[in-house]
Design a protein around this motif. Structure first.
Motif, PDB file in Angstrom:
ATOM      1  N   ARG A 165      -3.501   1.769  -2.687  1.00 22.43           N
ATOM      2  CA  ARG A 165      -3.487   2.750  -1.357  1.00 22.43           C
ATOM      3  C   ARG A 165      -4.945   3.310  -1.708  1.00 22.43           C
ATOM      4  N   GLU A 218      -7.698   2.521   0.964  1.00 25.38           N
ATOM      5  CA  GLU A 218      -8.745   4.183   1.101  1.00 25.38           C
ATOM      6  C   GLU A 218      -9.787   4.572   1.032  1.00 25.38           C
ATOM      7  N   ILE A 248       0.880  -1.628  -0.134  1.00 24.58           N
ATOM      8  CA  ILE A 248       0.158   0.367  -0.320  1.00 24.58           C
ATOM      9  C   ILE A 248       0.938   1.343   0.025  1.00 24.58           C
TER      10      ILE A 248
END
Length: 669
Positions: free
Chosen positions: A435, A439, A428
């Protein structure tokens, strides 16, 4: 695990799980598993030899809303007819067949449930639209005239190109809505049949306009649902003229509650849901085969997971229980080379057998089978009440490093996206696509409660006929639109397969589900008491919900001084001799599902682009599996997990030169 067996062998679920009648990939897979398990003689004493033995059809959905203006509850029953075949059989519906079904449901909303008194006409409409779409209409009477009109309308509307047909549908609906006085939106309401008819027309008109303008592609001749996945469903429908009464009425709201999106905006304005995903999911639902949904006779783990475990183990697959992935190491090459595992506990023997046996059925326990574990560890787990599946357990085991070439060649990753933040930190940190996925994808905590009663549903005051439900393949599947527990389902078919004392077995099991609102701040995994506090929140919220609403449904189980509530003495606790209502209530099952692995993946507008495909991890030997991947429909449901897995396995087969892999499983490619 989706469920486990607790005291008295009772099924304890982490959510409310069903098989839906449009699971075209899941049904054949589970049917094959049952067939092989029976052929191998793996569960010789189980009464469930086939998948069909282990499931119960249910065609009823009750949309129940509270009218604040009139101070009363309103029931809007939808009863779907049984159709030929089973999910996975044959080919998808043609556009004409789908249109017939839409018309039939529209007429049911106007004329009422087919099981209400003097309503044989509705039954005929539904039977023909769903089961005999190509048959001849009745020979005489009002049914013949109505069917003839519908048949002629369908033929006229289907002339020309699809875009031209859709234009005629829009014109016809606009004319009808205006003729019935619904164009201003003032007469659209869920209170009356005519108001519901107008609501469905208003919804259908906005839907048709939006599809014609944004979704239908003349070049490809297909629906391009992804084009509107940056839009919220309500906002998109509003742009094409849907009234506020329709936008916040039972039909549109059902899309949000059914996918646990109703609180996703965190502002109490009805939630957020990607428009294209919602429409794609709805179109699939109308294409169901057999029953609209199927309930499980055992727990989810017992009915679906245990047979797979037994079959795979018989094939020679090795299972290593009590291992937790600590880190999937990043490498600058295009492959995964190292995985760090935390072995939590060791079994006494060479392996661990997770099965317990209840009434001839192999079942999953809610707790580890301590007698099979290393005694000192087993004692610590027991004494501390430690849940090894919880990230708040604080348990530290033995660290193991697995290396490519020595311990593995390829990796299939089925850990949900929200839980990857703990075990893929290196990846990540170095890959923007990972990522963004972790997220930006949304999830919801699904709260669940289960109540066992000593009396039957009828004895508790719920009469099927009074709710517009039929005598067969119909039990309450209730959408209440009353947060936080906006849905409950009669799961009494499970009780016979639990292990209560013969003279004190419950007669009714009701399962409730909803969305647990988040509290400010992210909980630390060092806060060991967090899961228990969240479960207590669920218990308290359930109590308040029952005292506010349950009297409307179970009218023979209300406290004299609190007629809208529930008499807790009607419950059956763990101890059959217990008489204190408060203890009985505390003995029921409540869970907050706070762990990232247990959260439900939701389809927020504008987030689909952040999903990774099952074969698109960015590493040549890493494949992703789950309803959090980009598998096509991209909503959280069991079918999505199966489709995602088929896509990943297909890519693996291609990698090793086995033809073209599995047939394409996604529905929009």
């Amino acid at each position: 695990m989706a469920s486990g067996r607790g005291p008295n062998g009772r099924v304890e679920e982490v959510g409310l799980h069903l098989l839906l009648g449009f699971y075209e990939h899941a049904f054949p897979m589970f049917a094959d598993v049952y067939r092989e398990r029976t052929e191998r003689g793996l569960a010789p004493h189980s009464p469930f030899r086939t998948l069909q033995d282990a499931i119960v059809p249910n065609n009823a959905t009750l949309l129940v809303t509270y009218d604040t203006d009139e101070g009363r509850w309103i029931n809007w029953p939808l009863v779907f007819p049984t159709t030929p075949g089973h999910p996975g059989d044959g080919s998808p519906l043609t556009p004409e067949q789908l249109f017939r079904r839409v018309v039939a449901i529209l007429l049911e909303t106007a004329l009422g449930s087919p099981y209400e008194k003097h309503n044989r006409l509705v039954q005929s409409i539904l039977d023909r639209a769903f089961a005999k779409a190509q048959g001849e209409p009745p020979k005489d009477g009002r049914e013949s005239r109505l069917f003839g009109a519908i048949r002629g309308a369908v033929r006229r509307l289907n002339r020309g190109t699809p875009k031209q047909s859709l234009g005629r549908v829009i014109a016809a609906m606009e004319h009808l809505l205006a003729a019935l006085g619904g164009k201003s939106g003032k007469r659209i309401t869920a209170r009356t049949r005519s108001g519901r008819m107008l609501m469905m027309l208003d919804f259908g008109l906005a839907l048709a306009k939006g599809i014609a303008a944004d979704v239908w592609d003349d070049v490809t001749g297909s629906m391009e649902f992804r084009r509107i996945n940056d839009r919220d469903l309500r906002g998109w429908l509003r742009d094409y003229g849907a009234s506020e009464a329709t936008l916040f009425g039972p039909i549109v709201t059902f899309f949000y509650t059914g996918t646990f999106e109703a609180l996703a905006d965190n502002q109490g304005r009805g939630g957020l849901l990607a428009a294209g995903t919602a429409l794609q999911f709805g179109a699939q639902a109308l294409g169901y085969k057999g029953a609209f949904c199927y309930q499980l006779r055992l727990g989810t783990a017992d009915t679906l997971i245990m047979p797979m475990y037994e079959v795979l183990a018989a094939r020679g697959v090795k299972f290593h229980f009590f291992h937790k992935v600590a880190n999937i190491a990043y490498t600058s090459a295009d492959r995964i080379d190292r995985i760090e595992i935390d072995r939590q506990v060791k079994p006494v023997g060479d392996s661990y057998d997770p099965r317990i046996w209840i009434k001839g059925n192999p079942c999953w326990p809610a707790q580890p089978l301590y007698e099979q574990l290393d005694p000192p560890d087993a004692a610590r787990l027991r004494e501390g009440g430690i849940d090894l599946e919880s990230p708040w357990s604080g348990w530290k085991g033995e660290s193991i490093t697995m290396e490519r070439g020595r311990d593995f060649d390829d990796v299939i990753l089925g850990i949900p996206a929200k839980a990857l933040a703990e075990c893929c930190t290196e990846i990540i940190a170095r890959r923007e696509d990972w990522r963004n996925m972790v997220e930006r994808l949304g999830s919801a905590r699904v709260m669940s409660a289960q109540l066992w009663f000593g009396r039957s549903l009828k004895q508790l005051g719920f009469e099927l006929a009074g709710w517009g439900m039929g005598p067969a393949n119909c039990v309450p599947n209730v959408v209440t639109y009353a947060n936080p527990l906006f849905s409950w389902l009669d799961q009494s078919q499970i009780v016979d397969n639990e292990d209560w004392p013969a003279d004190s077995a419950p007669k009714t099991l009701a399962m409730f589900t909803g969305i647990l609102p988040d509290e400010p701040g992210a909980p630390s995994f060092d806060d060991r008491g967090y899961p228990l506090r969240q479960d207590a929140r669920v218990r308290e919220m359930t109590f308040q919900w029952l005292m506010d609403h349950m009297g409307f449904f179970l009218r023979n189980a209300v406290p004299a001084a609190y007629p809208q509530g529930l008499d807790l003495s009607a419950l059956r606790g763990r101890d059959p001799d217990e008489t204190d209502p408060r203890v009985k209530f505390a003995d029921q099952f409540f869970t907050s599902n706070s762990a990232p692995t247990n959260q439900y993946m939701i389809a927020l507008p504008g987030t689909e682009r952040y999903r990774l495909r099952p074969d698109g991890s960015g590493f040549s030997n890493l494949y992703l599996v789950g309803d959090w991947t980009d598998y096509g429909v991209n909503i959280g449901y069991m079918e999505g997990c199966v489709v995602s897995a088929k896509t990943a396995v297909g890519a693996l087969l291609v990698k090793y030169g086995h033809g073209a892999g599995l047939a394409a499983a996604t529905t929009d490619r």
